[in-house]
Design a protein around this motif. Structure first.
Motif, PDB file in Angstrom:
ATOM      1  N   THR A  55       0.840  -1.196   0.000  1.00  0.00           N
ATOM      2  CA  THR A  55       0.000   0.000   0.000  1.00  0.00           C
ATOM      3  C   THR A  55       0.878   1.251   0.000  1.00  0.00           C
ATOM      4  N   ILE A  56       0.546   2.197  -0.869  1.00  0.00           N
ATOM      5  CA  ILE A  56       1.310   3.438  -1.002  1.00  0.00           C
ATOM      6  C   ILE A  56       0.596   4.526  -0.215  1.00  0.00           C
ATOM      7  N   ARG A  57       1.288   5.120   0.729  1.00  0.00           N
ATOM      8  CA  ARG A  57       0.711   6.168   1.570  1.00  0.00           C
ATOM      9  C   ARG A  57       0.820   7.512   0.844  1.00  0.00           C
ATOM     10  N   VAL A  58      -0.330   8.134   0.577  1.00  0.00           N
ATOM     11  CA  VAL A  58      -0.383   9.376  -0.191  1.00  0.00           C
ATOM     12  C   VAL A  58      -1.075  10.455   0.635  1.00  0.00           C
ATOM     13  N   ALA A  59      -0.482  11.646   0.662  1.00  0.00           N
ATOM     14  CA  ALA A  59      -1.108  12.806   1.283  1.00  0.00           C
ATOM     15  C   ALA A  59      -1.395  13.850   0.203  1.00  0.00           C
ATOM     16  N   ALA A  60      -2.352  14.738   0.474  1.00  0.00           N
ATOM     17  CA  ALA A  60      -2.780  15.731  -0.512  1.00  0.00           C
ATOM     18  C   ALA A  60      -2.691  17.129   0.094  1.00  0.00           C
ATOM     19  N   ILE A  61      -2.062  18.050  -0.641  1.00  0.00           N
ATOM     20  CA  ILE A  61      -1.843  19.433  -0.194  1.00  0.00           C
ATOM     21  C   ILE A  61      -2.605  20.390  -1.110  1.00  0.00           C
ATOM     22  N   GLY A  62      -3.224  21.414  -0.506  1.00  0.00           N
ATOM     23  CA  GLY A  62      -3.821  22.499  -1.292  1.00  0.00           C
ATOM     24  C   GLY A  62      -5.071  22.099  -2.045  1.00  0.00           C
ATOM     25  N   MET A  63      -6.080  21.607  -1.333  1.00  0.00           N
ATOM     26  CA  MET A  63      -7.269  21.090  -1.989  1.00  0.00           C
ATOM     27  C   MET A  63      -8.251  22.173  -2.420  1.00  0.00           C
ATOM     28  N   CYS A  64      -7.886  23.455  -2.241  1.00  0.00           N
ATOM     29  CA  CYS A  64      -8.714  24.549  -2.772  1.00  0.00           C
ATOM     30  C   CYS A  64      -8.676  24.573  -4.295  1.00  0.00           C
ATOM     31  N   HIS A  65      -7.776  23.818  -4.905  1.00  0.00           N
ATOM     32  CA  HIS A  65      -7.742  23.706  -6.357  1.00  0.00           C
ATOM     33  C   HIS A  65      -8.870  22.774  -6.798  1.00  0.00           C
ATOM     34  N   TRP A  66      -9.637  23.202  -7.822  1.00  0.00           N
ATOM     35  CA  TRP A  66     -10.808  22.424  -8.251  1.00  0.00           C
ATOM     36  C   TRP A  66     -10.450  21.036  -8.772  1.00  0.00           C
ATOM     37  N   HIS A  67      -9.225  20.846  -9.276  1.00  0.00           N
ATOM     38  CA  HIS A  67      -8.859  19.529  -9.782  1.00  0.00           C
ATOM     39  C   HIS A  67      -8.752  18.480  -8.674  1.00  0.00           C
ATOM     40  N   SER A  68      -8.932  18.892  -7.439  1.00  0.00           N
ATOM     41  CA  SER A  68      -8.944  17.911  -6.356  1.00  0.00           C
ATOM     42  C   SER A  68     -10.077  16.913  -6.558  1.00  0.00           C
ATOM     43  N   ILE A  69     -11.303  17.422  -6.847  1.00  0.00           N
ATOM     44  CA  ILE A  69     -12.437  16.501  -7.036  1.00  0.00           C
ATOM     45  C   ILE A  69     -13.256  16.800  -8.286  1.00  0.00           C
ATOM     46  N   TYR A  70     -12.940  17.893  -9.007  1.00  0.00           N
ATOM     47  CA  TYR A  70     -13.657  18.213 -10.234  1.00  0.00           C
ATOM     48  C   TYR A  70     -12.712  18.098 -11.429  1.00  0.00           C
ATOM     49  N   ASP A  71     -13.289  18.005 -12.632  1.00  0.00           N
ATOM     50  CA  ASP A  71     -12.504  17.879 -13.868  1.00  0.00           C
ATOM     51  C   ASP A  71     -11.512  16.704 -13.751  1.00  0.00           C
ATOM     52  N   SER A  72     -10.222  16.988 -13.600  1.00  0.00           N
ATOM     53  CA  SER A  72      -9.244  15.893 -13.502  1.00  0.00           C
ATOM     54  C   SER A  72      -9.451  15.045 -12.254  1.00  0.00           C
ATOM     55  N   ALA A  73      -9.993  15.619 -11.191  1.00  0.00           N
ATOM     56  CA  ALA A  73     -10.460  14.887 -10.004  1.00  0.00           C
ATOM     57  C   ALA A  73      -9.406  13.927  -9.452  1.00  0.00           C
ATOM     58  N   TYR A  74      -8.222  14.451  -9.173  1.00  0.00           N
ATOM     59  CA  TYR A  74      -7.109  13.599  -8.745  1.00  0.00           C
ATOM     60  C   TYR A  74      -7.401  12.826  -7.467  1.00  0.00           C
ATOM     61  N   LEU A  75      -8.053  13.463  -6.506  1.00  0.00           N
ATOM     62  CA  LEU A  75      -8.373  12.754  -5.262  1.00  0.00           C
ATOM     63  C   LEU A  75      -9.279  11.563  -5.525  1.00  0.00           C
ATOM     64  N   ARG A  76     -10.253  11.740  -6.401  1.00  0.00           N
ATOM     65  CA  ARG A  76     -11.162  10.636  -6.713  1.00  0.00           C
ATOM     66  C   ARG A  76     -10.396   9.481  -7.360  1.00  0.00           C
ATOM     67  N   HIS A  77      -9.472   9.807  -8.264  1.00  0.00           N
ATOM     68  CA  HIS A  77      -8.699   8.760  -8.929  1.00  0.00           C
ATOM     69  C   HIS A  77      -7.780   8.030  -7.947  1.00  0.00           C
ATOM     70  N   LEU A  78      -7.145   8.789  -7.055  1.00  0.00           N
ATOM     71  CA  LEU A  78      -6.293   8.150  -6.051  1.00  0.00           C
ATOM     72  C   LEU A  78      -7.115   7.252  -5.133  1.00  0.00           C
ATOM     73  N   ALA A  79      -8.294   7.722  -4.744  1.00  0.00           N
ATOM     74  CA  ALA A  79      -9.142   6.939  -3.848  1.00  0.00           C
ATOM     75  C   ALA A  79      -9.597   5.632  -4.505  1.00  0.00           C
ATOM     76  N   ALA A  80      -9.643   5.624  -5.848  1.00  0.00           N
ATOM     77  CA  ALA A  80     -10.083   4.423  -6.562  1.00  0.00           C
ATOM     78  C   ALA A  80      -8.952   3.414  -6.780  1.00  0.00           C
ATOM     79  N   MET A  81      -7.715   3.801  -6.487  1.00  0.00           N
ATOM     80  CA  MET A  81      -6.581   2.893  -6.669  1.00  0.00           C
ATOM     81  C   MET A  81      -6.477   1.953  -5.481  1.00  0.00           C
TER      82      MET A  81
END
Length: 334
Positions: A2-28
């Motif tokens: 398991t890879i431990r990942v932290a996320a910084i600066g989630m005021c950027h919309w790509h956190s969960i909208y459009d590219s939605a990086y957090l959603r993609h990481l959560a699905a891994m």
């Protein structure tokens, strides 16, 4: 593993909208999101809620990194704080991927490039247009030389209104003192990076003209930009970006011209026009995302698939385009 990942600066919309990086990481399945940061606690809580909850939130990312000890970081945030965050992560030897433009301007980003090169630090950026099936075909045709050299690239990306940014908790995107530009600063990296990647490695590229418009939306940042670029060997590029599409979606166009052929996007189809007629090329994209490939490369100890140096080359051209257009924000710095 398991890879431990932290996320910084989630005021950027790509956190969960459009590219939605957090959603993609959560699905891994092999990724464990161990901490989520934003200076605004309600933003961090909202992003965590959107991916199912149960993840600790922080308003200080240095405290978060001390506590959760991640192996990889997703770093977003505002343009005016990105370079500072990148320096901090490089100093702590924590591999990360950061959304473009990774800085307020090219001068800031150059200092990040220099530190990454000096320390061997892992600093990736998710510039994904260069790896699409369209550009895979363009590079193959370039290398084969069947239809001659590349002569011109045309790219248009006209996205919906920038009003979506405040609705998504990213109101700072409409403040030029924070974002240092509008659609060109945000969207221009994609086409410019693809142009750099398609031309000769290390080739000098200049901005020969640029114009901006605020007429569609009347916001403090531009809603349309057109940029002309030229490589030293004579390849021309026309990059158009905007926030003028009247609904959810994109007005997009892609063409790469060769001496004796044109490769173009036609909806979801990739079409090659030659003296013998038209032919359709495969458009399926089953390759892992640059986000996924970056996580895997960091774990293996390999270089990033797309690096901060790649981002710098595009951001430098953005700064030069703002200068060519009259530098309305007064802060472009190459």
């Amino acid at each position: 593993m398991t890879i431990r990942v932290a996320a910084i600066g989630m005021c950027h919309w790509h956190s969960i909208y459009d590219s939605a990086y957090l959603r993609h990481l959560a699905a891994m399945e092999d990724v464990d999101i161990v901490g989520v940061h934003d200076d605004q606690p309600d933003i961090a809580a909202h992003r965590v809620s959107a991916i199912g909850g149960g993840i600790p939130t922080f308003t200080c990312y240095s405290a978060m990194l001390d506590e959760v000890e991640p192996e990889f970081v997703l770093a977003l945030g505002q343009h005016d704080t990105m370079a500072q965050t990148a320096h901090y992560l490089l100093d702590r030897r924590i591999p990360f991927i950061m959304e473009k433009p990774m800085s307020f301007n090219a001068r800031q980003l150059r200092s990040v490039v220099e530190k990454a090169e000096a320390t061997g630090g892992f600093a990736a950026v998710p510039l994904n247009m260069r790896d699409t099936p369209f550009f895979a075909h363009a590079k193959r045709l370039r290398d084969e030389g069947t239809y001659g050299a590349v002569t011109h690239l045309y790219q248009r990306m006209n996205r919906p209104t920038s009003e979506r940014y405040p609705a998504w908790g990213s109101h700072w995107m409409l403040d030029p003192a924070v974002a240092n530009g509008g659609c060109l600063r945000n969207l221009g990296s994609h086409g410019l990076d693809a142009f750099v990647n398609l031309t000769r490695e290390g080739e000098e590229i200049e901005v020969t003209g640029a114009q901006l418009s605020w007429s569609a939306l009347g916001k403090p940042v531009e809603d349309y930009a057109s940029v002309l670029i030229r490589s030293k060997s004579g390849v021309l590029g026309t990059i158009e970006v905007g926030n003028g599409f009247p609904r959810d979606g994109t007005d997009a166009n892609l063409k790469v011209a060769f001496e004796r052929a044109i490769l173009r996007m036609e909806g979801d189809r990739i079409v090659l026009e030659t003296p013998d007629g038209s032919s359709e090329l495969p458009a399926e994209d089953d390759a892992p995302s640059v986000l996924r490939r970056s996580v895997e490369a960091a774990v293996r100890g390999d270089p990033p698939p797309v690096s901060v140096s790649d981002c710098y080359r595009a951001v430098r051209l953005i700064d030069l385009a703002y200068i060519a257009a009259g530098n309305p924000y007064g802060t472009a710095a190459v």
